[in-house]
Write a protein that holds these residues in place. Structure first.
Motif, PDB file in Angstrom:
ATOM      1  N   GLN A   1      18.247  29.443  54.324  1.00 59.74           N
ATOM      2  CA  GLN A   1      19.165  30.480  54.596  1.00 59.74           C
ATOM      3  C   GLN A   1      19.453  31.166  53.275  1.00 59.74           C
ATOM      4  OE1 GLN A   1      22.703  29.131  56.707  1.00 59.74           O
ATOM      5  NE2 GLN A   1      23.563  30.982  56.347  1.00 59.74           N
ATOM      6  N   VAL A   2      19.312  32.395  53.425  1.00 63.53           N
ATOM      7  CA  VAL A   2      19.564  33.166  52.321  1.00 63.53           C
ATOM      8  C   VAL A   2      21.022  33.481  52.069  1.00 63.53           C
ATOM      9  CG1 VAL A   2      19.434  35.537  51.027  1.00 63.53           C
ATOM     10  CG2 VAL A   2      17.532  34.755  52.330  1.00 63.53           C
ATOM     11  N   GLN A   3      21.572  33.128  50.765  1.00 64.10           N
ATOM     12  CA  GLN A   3      22.960  33.458  50.596  1.00 64.10           C
ATOM     13  C   GLN A   3      22.955  34.435  49.346  1.00 64.10           C
ATOM     14  OE1 GLN A   3      24.640  29.545  50.034  1.00 64.10           O
ATOM     15  NE2 GLN A   3      25.767  29.781  51.734  1.00 64.10           N
ATOM     16  N   VAL A   4      24.084  35.111  49.284  1.00 63.45           N
ATOM     17  CA  VAL A   4      24.223  36.393  48.281  1.00 63.45           C
ATOM     18  C   VAL A   4      25.628  36.235  47.794  1.00 63.45           C
ATOM     19  CG1 VAL A   4      23.908  38.725  47.475  1.00 63.45           C
ATOM     20  CG2 VAL A   4      22.146  37.689  49.063  1.00 63.45           C
ATOM     21  N   VAL A   5      25.789  36.104  46.653  1.00 60.15           N
ATOM     22  CA  VAL A   5      27.414  35.425  46.346  1.00 60.15           C
ATOM     23  C   VAL A   5      27.781  36.362  45.104  1.00 60.15           C
ATOM     24  CG1 VAL A   5      29.084  33.892  45.811  1.00 60.15           C
ATOM     25  CG2 VAL A   5      27.390  33.467  47.341  1.00 60.15           C
ATOM     26  N   GLU A   6      28.904  37.134  45.444  1.00 57.16           N
ATOM     27  CA  GLU A   6      29.070  38.104  44.148  1.00 57.16           C
ATOM     28  C   GLU A   6      30.632  37.572  43.397  1.00 57.16           C
ATOM     29  OE1 GLU A   6      28.186  41.193  47.453  1.00 57.16           O
ATOM     30  OE2 GLU A   6      29.478  39.390  47.159  1.00 57.16           O
ATOM     31  N   SER A   7      30.591  37.698  42.234  1.00 54.53           N
ATOM     32  CA  SER A   7      31.911  37.398  41.529  1.00 54.53           C
ATOM     33  C   SER A   7      32.196  38.281  40.349  1.00 54.53           C
ATOM     34  CB  SER A   7      31.632  35.756  40.938  1.00 54.53           C
ATOM     35  OG  SER A   7      30.743  35.712  40.128  1.00 54.53           O
ATOM     36  N   GLY A   8      33.353  38.138  39.967  1.00 54.00           N
ATOM     37  CA  GLY A   8      34.104  38.851  38.625  1.00 54.00           C
ATOM     38  C   GLY A   8      34.762  40.281  39.051  1.00 54.00           C
ATOM     39  N   GLY A   9      34.804  40.282  40.405  1.00 55.68           N
ATOM     40  CA  GLY A   9      35.961  41.624  40.635  1.00 55.68           C
ATOM     41  C   GLY A   9      37.498  41.140  40.221  1.00 55.68           C
ATOM     42  N   GLY A  10      37.981  42.224  40.167  1.00 54.41           N
ATOM     43  CA  GLY A  10      39.639  41.942  39.942  1.00 54.41           C
ATOM     44  C   GLY A  10      40.201  43.283  39.604  1.00 54.41           C
ATOM     45  N   LEU A  11      41.337  43.250  39.014  1.00 52.66           N
ATOM     46  CA  LEU A  11      42.287  44.387  38.718  1.00 52.66           C
ATOM     47  C   LEU A  11      42.329  44.721  37.401  1.00 52.66           C
ATOM     48  CD1 LEU A  11      44.668  46.424  39.430  1.00 52.66           C
ATOM     49  CD2 LEU A  11      46.029  44.568  38.922  1.00 52.66           C
ATOM     50  N   VAL A  12      42.024  46.074  37.086  1.00 54.38           N
ATOM     51  CA  VAL A  12      41.891  46.433  35.532  1.00 54.38           C
ATOM     52  C   VAL A  12      42.648  47.917  35.506  1.00 54.38           C
ATOM     53  CG1 VAL A  12      39.652  47.572  36.007  1.00 54.38           C
ATOM     54  CG2 VAL A  12      40.249  46.470  33.752  1.00 54.38           C
ATOM     55  N   GLN A  13      43.067  48.188  34.217  1.00 57.67           N
ATOM     56  CA  GLN A  13      43.548  49.433  33.947  1.00 57.67           C
ATOM     57  C   GLN A  13      42.440  50.436  33.867  1.00 57.67           C
ATOM     58  OE1 GLN A  13      46.353  48.815  30.856  1.00 57.67           O
ATOM     59  NE2 GLN A  13      48.099  48.966  32.253  1.00 57.67           N
ATOM     60  N   ALA A  14      42.874  51.684  33.965  1.00 55.10           N
ATOM     61  CA  ALA A  14      41.754  52.991  33.735  1.00 55.10           C
ATOM     62  C   ALA A  14      41.338  52.690  32.323  1.00 55.10           C
ATOM     63  CB  ALA A  14      42.512  54.049  34.011  1.00 55.10           C
ATOM     64  N   GLY A  15      40.200  52.876  31.974  1.00 55.37           N
ATOM     65  CA  GLY A  15      39.602  52.800  30.761  1.00 55.37           C
ATOM     66  C   GLY A  15      38.995  51.362  30.486  1.00 55.37           C
ATOM     67  N   GLY A  16      39.476  50.354  31.188  1.00 60.94           N
ATOM     68  CA  GLY A  16      38.860  49.238  30.891  1.00 60.94           C
ATOM     69  C   GLY A  16      37.718  48.897  31.485  1.00 60.94           C
ATOM     70  N   SER A  17      37.222  47.360  31.372  1.00 57.49           N
ATOM     71  CA  SER A  17      35.735  47.052  31.630  1.00 57.49           C
ATOM     72  C   SER A  17      35.991  45.613  32.613  1.00 57.49           C
ATOM     73  CB  SER A  17      35.145  46.774  30.574  1.00 57.49           C
ATOM     74  OG  SER A  17      34.867  47.580  29.704  1.00 57.49           O
ATOM     75  N   LEU A  18      34.871  45.589  33.373  1.00 55.36           N
ATOM     76  CA  LEU A  18      34.713  44.384  34.404  1.00 55.36           C
ATOM     77  C   LEU A  18      33.115  44.269  34.412  1.00 55.36           C
ATOM     78  CD1 LEU A  18      36.998  44.762  37.460  1.00 55.36           C
ATOM     79  CD2 LEU A  18      37.131  42.986  35.519  1.00 55.36           C
ATOM     80  N   ARG A  19      32.771  42.785  34.551  1.00 55.55           N
ATOM     81  CA  ARG A  19      31.279  42.608  34.687  1.00 55.55           C
ATOM     82  C   ARG A  19      31.460  41.702  35.932  1.00 55.55           C
ATOM     83  NH1 ARG A  19      27.637  37.940  31.831  1.00 55.55           N
ATOM     84  NH2 ARG A  19      25.839  39.197  31.708  1.00 55.55           N
ATOM     85  N   LEU A  20      30.606  42.298  36.943  1.00 55.78           N
ATOM     86  CA  LEU A  20      29.999  41.607  38.114  1.00 55.78           C
ATOM     87  C   LEU A  20      28.869  40.696  38.102  1.00 55.78           C
ATOM     88  CD1 LEU A  20      31.065  44.339  40.718  1.00 55.78           C
ATOM     89  CD2 LEU A  20      32.463  43.043  39.705  1.00 55.78           C
TER      90      LEU A  20
END
Length: 123
Positions: A1-20
């Motif tokens: 069974q195929v599974q696709v799982v994301e992580s790394g989201g969240g709350l950040v201020q404008a101009g900031g960075s995130l890595r998914l």
């Protein structure tokens, strides 16, 4: 069974960075393009970025070009989305997906999907 799982989201201020991050499992994904879409409340699911199996070709939506970078590690079936200079309009649920066509920008052209991870950018 195929599974696709994301992580790394969240709350950040404008101009900031995130890595998914996104991990795919359950079958061999050799040759598959991996990508990201996003969906804001009340809106369509929109293409963000995609990368070929060899990582030789990438494809970005104009709205994120120059700010987001997609990469992948085939050894562990993982794709990443580095998001810099985030704006409030980047707020959405971000979905990881796999398909066969690097040029595909419609959600219907992709085969496998994760459940999504929320990204919220405050002004």
């Amino acid at each position: 069974q195929v599974q696709v799982v994301e992580s790394g989201g969240g709350l950040v201020q404008a101009g900031g960075s995130l890595r998914l991050s996104c991990l795919a499992s359950g079958r061999t994904f050799s040759g598959y393009t991996m990508g990201w879409f996003r969906q804001a409340p009340g809106k369509e699911r929109d293409f963000v970025a995609a990368i070929t199996w060899s990582a030789g070709i990438t494809n970005y939506a104009d709205s994120v070009k120059g700010r987001f970078t997609i990469s992948r590690n085939n050894a562990n079936n993982t794709v990443y989305l580095q998001m810099n200079s985030l704006k409030p309009e980047d707020t959405a649920v971000y979905y990881c997906t796999l398909g066969r066509d690097i040029g595909a920008r419609s959600a219907g052209e992709y085969d496998y999907w994760g459940q999504g991870t929320q990204v919220t950018v405050s002004s």
